[in-house]
Design a protein around this motif. Structure first.
Motif, short mmCIF file in Angstrom:
data_model
loop_
_atom_site.label_atom_id
_atom_site.label_comp_id
_atom_site.label_asym_id
_atom_site.label_seq_id
_atom_site.Cartn_x
_atom_site.Cartn_y
_atom_site.Cartn_z
N ARG A 87 -6.53 -26.15 32.60
CA ARG A 87 -4.67 -25.21 32.84
C ARG A 87 -5.05 -26.10 31.60
NH1 ARG A 87 -1.11 -26.34 37.82
NH2 ARG A 87 -0.57 -24.64 36.60
N ASP A 88 -3.72 -25.62 30.56
CA ASP A 88 -2.88 -25.56 29.82
C ASP A 88 -1.60 -26.35 30.99
OD1 ASP A 88 -4.32 -24.65 28.32
OD2 ASP A 88 -2.97 -22.95 28.29
N LYS A 89 -1.35 -27.98 30.44
CA LYS A 89 -0.43 -28.93 30.33
C LYS A 89 1.02 -28.21 30.10
CE LYS A 89 -1.02 -32.94 31.77
NZ LYS A 89 -2.20 -34.39 31.30
N SER A 90 2.00 -28.81 30.59
CA SER A 90 3.20 -28.63 30.05
C SER A 90 3.59 -29.02 28.67
CB SER A 90 4.26 -28.74 30.33
OG SER A 90 4.77 -30.11 30.56
N ASN A 91 3.07 -29.62 28.13
CA ASN A 91 2.58 -30.48 27.06
C ASN A 91 2.00 -30.04 25.81
OD1 ASN A 91 0.24 -32.04 27.33
ND2 ASN A 91 0.72 -33.59 27.69
#
Length: 145
Positions: A87-91
């Protein structure tokens, strides 16, 4: 019903403690995955401990249907990381998502000498003749007094 093995507690509390406090060598065996139908037919065994570089197909959960190579077997967290299940993280970076090995099916095995030995040992349709199983011809013996 009586206890089958006197060395293993049948108490739920003690069983859970033993499971979650298990050392890495025992976690390896607990973290086994089923083999696909083709592999099951080929090797005559249902499951085997999953390892890095096996190819798996996820059959349960949110990521059902995804296939990929096992990039890490994370025994401490009881999960495996599968290639392209992340999954893609906020950073902006990506983080792998842990999948429990019971929710995957192994489609391709990474075979080496030790793994072949395990499969050979687990083969259920092996035709081994032990010393006691061999046909023995009965011979009449008469004793003279």
């Amino acid at each position: 019903m009586a206890k089958l093995n006197p060395d293993i507690a049948s108490s739920r509390r003690k069983s859970r403690k033993a499971h979650f406090d298990a050392p890495s060598s025992i976690r390896r065996k607990i973290m086994s995955s089923a083999l696909s139908k083709e592999l099951r037919g080929k090797y005559n065994t249902r499951s085997i401990p999953v390892r890095k570089d096996d190819e798996v197909r996820i059959v349960r959960g949110k990521y059902r249907g995804r296939e990929g190579k096992v990039t890490q077997v994370y025994r401490k967290k009881w999960v495996i990381h599968v290639d392209r299940v992340q999954r893609d993280k906020s950073n902006g970076s990506t983080a792998p998502i842990g999948i429990h090995p019971s929710n995957v099916v192994i489609t391709t095995l990474k075979l080496d000498k030790d793994r072949r030995a395990i499969l050979e040992r687990k083969d259920r349709k092996k035709t081994t003749t032990k010393a006691g199983d061999a046909d023995v011809e009965m011979v009449d013996v008469c004793f003279m007094n």
